[in-house]
Design a protein around this motif. Structure first.
Motif, PDB file in Angstrom:
ATOM      1  N   PRO A   1       0.809  -1.236   0.000  1.00 46.23           N
ATOM      2  CA  PRO A   1       0.000   0.000   0.000  1.00 46.23           C
ATOM      3  C   PRO A   1       0.838   1.281   0.000  1.00 46.23           C
ATOM      4  N   HIS A   2       1.975   1.266   0.723  1.00 44.82           N
ATOM      5  CA  HIS A   2       2.717   2.521   0.787  1.00 44.82           C
ATOM      6  C   HIS A   2       3.493   2.817  -0.498  1.00 44.82           C
ATOM      7  N   LEU A   3       3.459   1.882  -1.448  1.00 45.43           N
ATOM      8  CA  LEU A   3       4.161   2.123  -2.710  1.00 45.43           C
ATOM      9  C   LEU A   3       3.205   2.409  -3.876  1.00 45.43           C
ATOM     10  N   VAL A   4       1.920   2.272  -3.630  1.00 48.49           N
ATOM     11  CA  VAL A   4       0.970   2.479  -4.717  1.00 48.49           C
ATOM     12  C   VAL A   4       0.241   3.811  -4.540  1.00 48.49           C
ATOM     13  N   GLY A   5       0.319   4.642  -5.564  1.00 42.00           N
ATOM     14  CA  GLY A   5      -0.427   5.904  -5.557  1.00 42.00           C
ATOM     15  C   GLY A   5       0.069   6.897  -4.538  1.00 42.00           C
TER      16      GLY A   5
END
Lengths: 409, 260
Positions: free
Chosen positions: B89-93
């Motif tokens: 999650p912390h790498l997407v968007g």
């Protein structure tokens, strides 16, 4: 000794037996050739991943409460007040900053309106201070790059507006046009980035630098590894009268006493958490940063970077932990183990003694300018550092240095 | 030794893991044999507290650096296997930019799955570096850098953030006949200090592998005593790209007692 605790250097010696903590692409333990001997290694990425994902009383998730308390005045203090100080009208600044804040906090327009009206009713004092509209109890961690970006956007919007009505309209349009970017900023902000960094390859102005530097951990002695031969037996086949072999394979198991080294860049940590400039870290609120440090010390001491949890139970706690605080260039004490520690006799005692001797030699050569404390399970011998009463006290001491900026040191 | 005297800073790069940045084109993060000028400019800028945005200062410091280095303790190359799960999650968007547009990784495999990186390091190595600044009087001066290296603005690292030094980088600020002599002075100095402190001594060989800028006085001149090389170690700091070559010579130099 008066010391500005700008850097915290955390050293730990932690044992793991019969484990496979960190593997390479062929399934072997990661290694490090060092001082003429191969060592077993755990990469910094592996260590960081386990610290950030740990679930226990010291995990970073548990910091939710101080986070909420702390972030309530970020928008006011770091964005609105500087813009007002530049000479922009207060009402325009508050209008655009409130709109950006609501967007970044994921707040609905209605909720923002209710909040600001409530603030207005709180009496004479708050009614006379329009900036109070920006105080929020929502959790947000914005670093300096984020703060600068929002401040620049707010400045442009406020400067180009003649009245509150124009500012409202301009902010709405801006938010609509930049929706994806603002949502990404909101999503990117957080403890994780504040500690371990955030990279945007195309934009160095948006990059968040890690405040915690982690060295690869390695065994203080030459590698001790063993191919573990194992079979999987199919009980159903066996009961049918066959031999029952399902699988024959080998995996590697290693044992070692690992040296772990971490540096915390305290001004940058405060800057990443509070949005202040790193140079002004001692003027910012350091409560959250100190709590983060306390948690980090506990995590480093007790969280296993292990894999194969079910078959090797790779759980180890640090047996010696030392923290140094100072402003001098941080340096690891890895070279205490450049000559591999002899495994004959008492490996742990040999390692602790070597560690202390190396540090004493360092002091003789370069002088001592750091505050140092340690906690140890056994007498570490002549270690030039002050004892702390256990890990809790050690972590609290480090946290205290951050909290009071070294004033009490 | 003839030739003009130089004002030089001598540094020791000594760490279990070090990386000397060179251009990387794919998943192989290779390392050079010696530190380059961009890396040194970045390291010194870090010590001074410069930020990513201070590109003009970094560029100027890089242009002024004249850098020579010698291997004191030979290390071993090591390849670290690294994976990254890009669907976390912390790498997407999360790629916001100051341009107002979100930077994404594109589609398909670039946004999901496990990506593999090979990062190369030099392990167990110690390299001594001597550099001068041309012109010397401009800020930052060697004295500014000396102060900053002692108490840097940020923790210093040698190539990558995990490459934390195992010794103070700053050896000494000296006036020597040449960078070659500054290196020899640095080695003698460090060894004497270690002996005095009773610390396990860095065993400096009499002859050691070195790299120095083409045309730098004080280094071997006979054609058989060096190899000519080109290193791609300059950075266009504003555009965040590696670009530009530098002519160097490599050979074995004698770490003799230098001229006073």
């Amino acid at each position: 000794m008066s010391v500005e605790p700008r850097f915290l250097q955390i050293h730990a010696l932690t044992p793991y037996a019969a484990a496979l903590l960190n593997r390479d692409d062929v399934g072997r333990a990661k290694r490090l050739p060092f001082g003429g001997a191969e060592r077993t290694r755990v990469s910094s990425q592996c260590l960081k991943r386990h610290w950030r994902r740990a679930v226990d009383e010291w995990s970073f998730d548990q910091l939710g409460v101080p986070l909420a308390v702390r972030s309530r005045i970020t928008f006011r203090k770091e964005i609105a007040e500087p813009l007002v100080a530049e000479g922009l009208p207060v009402d325009l600044v508050v209008t655009v900053v409130a709109a950006l804040q609501a967007k970044l906090l994921g707040e609905s327009a209605k909720a923002e309106k209710e909040r600001s009206q409530k603030k207005g009713k709180q009496g004479e004092d708050s009614a006379s201070d329009p900036l109070e509209r920006l105080d929020t109890n929502q959790v947000i961690v914005l670093g300096r790059p984020e703060i600068e970006f929002i401040k620049n956007a707010a400045r442009d919007l406020a400067r180009d507006s003649a009245a509150v009505k124009d500012a409202t309209k301009a902010a709405e349009t801006y938010i609509k046009d930049n929706r994806a970017n603002l949502e990404a900023l909101s999503k990117a902000s957080g403890l994780d980035g504040a500690l371990f960094g955030r990279m945007v390859t195309s934009d160095y102005l948006a990059r968040g630098d890690a405040a915690v530097h982690v060295a690869h951990a390695f065994t203080v002695h030459g590698e001790e590894a063993e191919p573990d031969y194992f079979t999987a037996v199919d009980d159903l086949r066996q009961s049918a009268g066959e031999m029952g072999s399902g699988l024959i394979a080998t995996s590697e198991l290693t044992s070692g006493l690992f040296y772990v080294y971490v540096v915390v860049d305290v001004p940058l940590l405060v800057s990443n958490l509070e949005g202040c400039d790193a140079r002004g870290w001692r003027d910012a609120d350091r409560d959250l940063a100190s709590r983060v440090v306390e948690h980090l010390v506990h995590l480093i001491a007790s969280v296993s970077p292990g894999a194969k949890l079910g078959s090797t139970a790779p759980y180890g706690y640090a047996e010696l932990m030392m923290i140094e605080a100072g402003a001098r260039q941080p340096r690891s004490l890895a070279n205490a183990f450049l000559r591999p520690v002899p495994t004959r006799g008492d490996l742990r005692a040999n390692a602790f003694r070597g560690f202390g001797e190396h540090l004493a030699g360092f002091d003789r050569m370069y002088g001592r300018r750091e505050l140092r404390r340690f906690a140890s399970m056994v007498d570490p011998g002549a270690l030039p550092a002050d004892p702390a009463e256990g890990l809790d006290a050690l972590a609290a001491w480090a946290a205290g240095l951050v909290r009071d900026g070294g004033a009490a040191a | 030794m003839t030739g003009p005297a130089v004002d030089a800073l001598v540094l020791l790069l000594d760490a279990p893991l070090m990386a000397f940045g060179v251009p990387v084109v794919d998943q192989h993060g290779v390392t050079g044999r010696f530190p380059g000028v961009a890396q040194m400019a970045g390291l010194l800028g870090n010590a001074l507290g410069w930020r990513h945005a201070d590109t003009a200062s970094l560029q100027r410091l890089q242009e002024r650096l004249r850098l020579a280095a010698v291997v004191l303790r030979d290390g071993t190359p090591m390849r670290d296997f690294q994976t990254v799960d890009l669907s976390q999650p912390h790498l997407v968007g999360t790629g916001w930019t100051t341009r107002g547009r979100r930077q994404d990784r594109g589609g398909g495999e670039a946004t999901s799955g496990t990506h593999i990186r090979y990062r190369w390091y030099r392990t167990g190595e110690a390299i001594m570096v001597a550099f001068r600044l041309d012109p010397p009087e401009e800020r930052p001066t060697l004295t500014d850098l000396e102060t900053a290296l002692d108490e840097p603005f940020r923790p210093l690292f040698i190539g990558r953030k995990a490459c934390l030094p195992a010794a103070p980088l700053l050896v000494r600020h000296c006036r020597a006949a040449s960078l070659a002599d500054a290196l020899a002075l640095g080695v003698a100095d460090r060894q004497a200090a270690m002996r005095q402190a009773g610390v396990h001594s860095l065993e400096a060989p009499e002859f050691a592998d070195a790299e120095w800028p083409e045309g730098e006085p004080g280094f071997p001149l006979a054609a058989g005593d060096f190899d000519r090389g080109i290193v791609y170690d300059r950075r266009d700091w504003r555009n965040q790209l590696h670009g530009g070559e530098r002519r160097v010579r490599r050979g074995r130099i004698r770490l003799k007692e230098p001229q006073p």
